[in-house]
Scaffold this motif. Structure first.
Motif, PDB file in Angstrom:
ATOM      1  N   HIS A 167      12.689  18.235  32.439  1.00 44.14           N
ATOM      2  CA  HIS A 167      11.346  18.097  31.869  1.00 44.14           C
ATOM      3  C   HIS A 167      10.987  19.194  30.868  1.00 44.14           C
ATOM      4  CE1 HIS A 167      11.154  15.356  35.280  1.00 44.14           C
ATOM      5  NE2 HIS A 167      10.219  14.728  34.608  1.00 44.14           N
ATOM      6  N   LYS A 168      11.610  20.350  30.992  1.00 44.85           N
ATOM      7  CA  LYS A 168      11.326  21.457  30.068  1.00 44.85           C
ATOM      8  C   LYS A 168      12.376  21.561  28.966  1.00 44.85           C
ATOM      9  CE  LYS A 168       7.705  23.014  32.285  1.00 44.85           C
ATOM     10  NZ  LYS A 168       6.371  23.030  31.734  1.00 44.85           N
ATOM     11  N   ASN A 169      13.326  20.611  28.947  1.00 44.78           N
ATOM     12  CA  ASN A 169      14.375  20.582  27.922  1.00 44.78           C
ATOM     13  C   ASN A 169      15.112  21.918  27.796  1.00 44.78           C
ATOM     14  OD1 ASN A 169      13.889  17.856  27.172  1.00 44.78           O
ATOM     15  ND2 ASN A 169      12.112  18.541  26.011  1.00 44.78           N
ATOM     16  N   ILE A 170      15.548  22.443  28.918  1.00 43.84           N
ATOM     17  CA  ILE A 170      16.301  23.702  28.933  1.00 43.84           C
ATOM     18  C   ILE A 170      17.643  23.451  28.237  1.00 43.84           C
ATOM     19  CG2 ILE A 170      17.328  25.491  30.404  1.00 43.84           C
ATOM     20  CD1 ILE A 170      14.219  25.354  30.579  1.00 43.84           C
ATOM     21  N   PRO A 171      18.022  24.272  27.254  1.00 41.84           N
ATOM     22  CA  PRO A 171      19.289  24.062  26.541  1.00 41.84           C
ATOM     23  C   PRO A 171      20.502  24.120  27.479  1.00 41.84           C
ATOM     24  CG  PRO A 171      17.912  25.654  25.376  1.00 41.84           C
ATOM     25  CD  PRO A 171      17.264  25.392  26.710  1.00 41.84           C
ATOM     26  N   GLY A 215      21.643  28.829  31.983  1.00 39.16           N
ATOM     27  CA  GLY A 215      21.809  28.602  33.409  1.00 39.16           C
ATOM     28  C   GLY A 215      20.625  29.171  34.163  1.00 39.16           C
ATOM     29  N   LEU A 216      20.587  28.910  35.447  1.00 37.28           N
ATOM     30  CA  LEU A 216      19.531  29.439  36.308  1.00 37.28           C
ATOM     31  C   LEU A 216      19.836  30.903  36.603  1.00 37.28           C
ATOM     32  CD1 LEU A 216      17.042  28.952  38.162  1.00 37.28           C
ATOM     33  CD2 LEU A 216      18.685  28.423  39.986  1.00 37.28           C
ATOM     34  N   LYS A 253      24.363  33.437  29.870  1.00 41.49           N
ATOM     35  CA  LYS A 253      25.205  34.338  30.653  1.00 41.49           C
ATOM     36  C   LYS A 253      25.402  35.647  29.898  1.00 41.49           C
ATOM     37  CE  LYS A 253      29.565  34.494  33.181  1.00 41.49           C
ATOM     38  NZ  LYS A 253      30.056  35.773  32.774  1.00 41.49           N
ATOM     39  N   LYS A 254      25.334  36.751  30.636  1.00 37.58           N
ATOM     40  CA  LYS A 254      25.553  38.089  30.084  1.00 37.58           C
ATOM     41  C   LYS A 254      26.849  38.655  30.658  1.00 37.58           C
ATOM     42  CE  LYS A 254      20.594  38.919  29.855  1.00 37.58           C
ATOM     43  NZ  LYS A 254      19.480  39.633  30.436  1.00 37.58           N
ATOM     44  N   SER A 255      27.386  39.652  30.001  1.00 38.27           N
ATOM     45  CA  SER A 255      28.651  40.256  30.448  1.00 38.27           C
ATOM     46  C   SER A 255      28.507  40.947  31.799  1.00 38.27           C
ATOM     47  CB  SER A 255      29.164  41.249  29.408  1.00 38.27           C
ATOM     48  OG  SER A 255      28.243  42.311  29.234  1.00 38.27           O
ATOM     49  N   THR A 256      27.298  41.287  32.198  1.00 37.27           N
ATOM     50  CA  THR A 256      27.064  41.967  33.476  1.00 37.27           C
ATOM     51  C   THR A 256      26.761  41.001  34.618  1.00 37.27           C
ATOM     52  OG1 THR A 256      24.736  42.256  32.873  1.00 37.27           O
ATOM     53  CG2 THR A 256      26.225  44.092  32.386  1.00 37.27           C
ATOM     54  N   ASP A 257      26.929  39.702  34.369  1.00 33.83           N
ATOM     55  CA  ASP A 257      26.613  38.677  35.372  1.00 33.83           C
ATOM     56  C   ASP A 257      27.834  38.221  36.150  1.00 33.83           C
ATOM     57  OD1 ASP A 257      23.943  38.521  34.568  1.00 33.83           O
ATOM     58  OD2 ASP A 257      24.293  36.836  33.212  1.00 33.83           O
ATOM     59  N   ASP A 258      27.593  37.861  37.406  1.00 32.59           N
ATOM     60  CA  ASP A 258      28.509  37.007  38.153  1.00 32.59           C
ATOM     61  C   ASP A 258      27.990  35.597  37.909  1.00 32.59           C
ATOM     62  OD1 ASP A 258      30.081  39.017  39.216  1.00 32.59           O
ATOM     63  OD2 ASP A 258      29.059  39.061  41.145  1.00 32.59           O
ATOM     64  N   SER A 259      28.898  34.656  37.737  1.00 29.56           N
ATOM     65  CA  SER A 259      28.436  33.284  37.495  1.00 29.56           C
ATOM     66  C   SER A 259      28.999  32.344  38.547  1.00 29.56           C
ATOM     67  CB  SER A 259      28.820  32.820  36.088  1.00 29.56           C
ATOM     68  OG  SER A 259      30.207  32.795  35.937  1.00 29.56           O
ATOM     69  N   TYR A 260      28.212  31.348  38.872  1.00 31.81           N
ATOM     70  CA  TYR A 260      28.531  30.362  39.891  1.00 31.81           C
ATOM     71  C   TYR A 260      28.094  28.999  39.377  1.00 31.81           C
ATOM     72  CZ  TYR A 260      28.112  34.758  42.484  1.00 31.81           C
ATOM     73  OH  TYR A 260      28.235  36.051  42.884  1.00 31.81           O
ATOM     74  N   THR A 261      28.634  27.958  39.960  1.00 32.26           N
ATOM     75  CA  THR A 261      28.162  26.610  39.655  1.00 32.26           C
ATOM     76  C   THR A 261      27.884  25.921  40.981  1.00 32.26           C
ATOM     77  OG1 THR A 261      29.495  26.519  37.643  1.00 32.26           O
ATOM     78  CG2 THR A 261      28.693  24.429  38.506  1.00 32.26           C
ATOM     79  N   ILE A 262      26.698  25.358  41.097  1.00 29.81           N
ATOM     80  CA  ILE A 262      26.329  24.629  42.298  1.00 29.81           C
ATOM     81  C   ILE A 262      25.703  23.306  41.873  1.00 29.81           C
ATOM     82  CG2 ILE A 262      24.173  25.930  42.518  1.00 29.81           C
ATOM     83  CD1 ILE A 262      24.398  25.430  45.575  1.00 29.81           C
ATOM     84  N   VAL A 289      24.664  29.135  37.633  1.00 27.84           N
ATOM     85  CA  VAL A 289      23.776  30.146  38.205  1.00 27.84           C
ATOM     86  C   VAL A 289      24.309  31.514  37.804  1.00 27.84           C
ATOM     87  CG1 VAL A 289      22.832  31.115  40.348  1.00 27.84           C
ATOM     88  CG2 VAL A 289      23.237  28.645  40.177  1.00 27.84           C
ATOM     89  N   TYR A 290      23.432  32.354  37.258  1.00 28.86           N
ATOM     90  CA  TYR A 290      23.809  33.699  36.822  1.00 28.86           C
ATOM     91  C   TYR A 290      23.026  34.733  37.625  1.00 28.86           C
ATOM     92  CZ  TYR A 290      25.264  30.908  32.807  1.00 28.86           C
ATOM     93  OH  TYR A 290      25.814  29.944  31.993  1.00 28.86           O
ATOM     94  N   ILE A 291      23.773  35.717  38.123  1.00 29.17           N
ATOM     95  CA  ILE A 291      23.166  36.812  38.876  1.00 29.17           C
ATOM     96  C   ILE A 291      23.798  38.103  38.375  1.00 29.17           C
ATOM     97  CG2 ILE A 291      22.804  37.841  41.151  1.00 29.17           C
ATOM     98  CD1 ILE A 291      23.280  35.046  42.364  1.00 29.17           C
ATOM     99  N   GLU A 292      22.966  39.072  37.992  1.00 26.07           N
ATOM    100  CA  GLU A 292      23.501  40.364  37.593  1.00 26.07           C
ATOM    101  C   GLU A 292      24.265  40.952  38.762  1.00 26.07           C
ATOM    102  OE1 GLU A 292      21.528  43.457  35.386  1.00 26.07           O
ATOM    103  OE2 GLU A 292      19.963  42.019  34.831  1.00 26.07           O
TER     104      GLU A 292
END
Length: 101
Positions: A20-24, A28-29, A51-60, A65-68
């Motif tokens: 609904h918000k047309n997130i590109p 990611g979340l 995604k940033k270089s300091t992130d761990d990334s996951y897919t669910i 999903v990005y978390i520093e």
């Protein structure tokens, strides 16, 4: 493996927001924290970001999903849920063994 659990209700709401918000597609979340000093404690943050270089990334369930990396230890064991009722609505974070919803 994602350090926290995201309930199916929270995933549904994230997908609805993306639609609904047309997130590109390249966003990611982002799940993170702020605070942690003094008596205030930790507040949890949600948003959409690249995604940033300091992130761990996951897919669910098809959602990136990005978390520093420095925030991961504060999220381990938490559950993210979505509540919608007459009194309030929003995402909640809690430790399932310690709190009720």
């Amino acid at each position: 493996m994602l350090p926290l659990t995201i309930t199916s209700k929270a995933l549904e709401e994230v997908k609805a927001i993306i639609k609904h918000k047309n997130i590109p597609k390249e966003y990611g979340l982002r799940i993170g924290i702020k605070g942690g000093g003094g008596c205030v404690g930790i507040s949890y943050m949600l948003g959409f970001d690249k995604k940033k270089s300091t992130d761990d990334s996951y897919t669910i369930d098809g959602i990136d999903v990005y978390i520093e990396k420095k925030h991961v230890m504060y999220l381990v064991g938490l559950e993210m849920d979505y509540y919608s009722g007459a009194d309030a609505q929003g995402f909640n974070f809690y430790k399932p063994e310690n709190e009720s919803r």
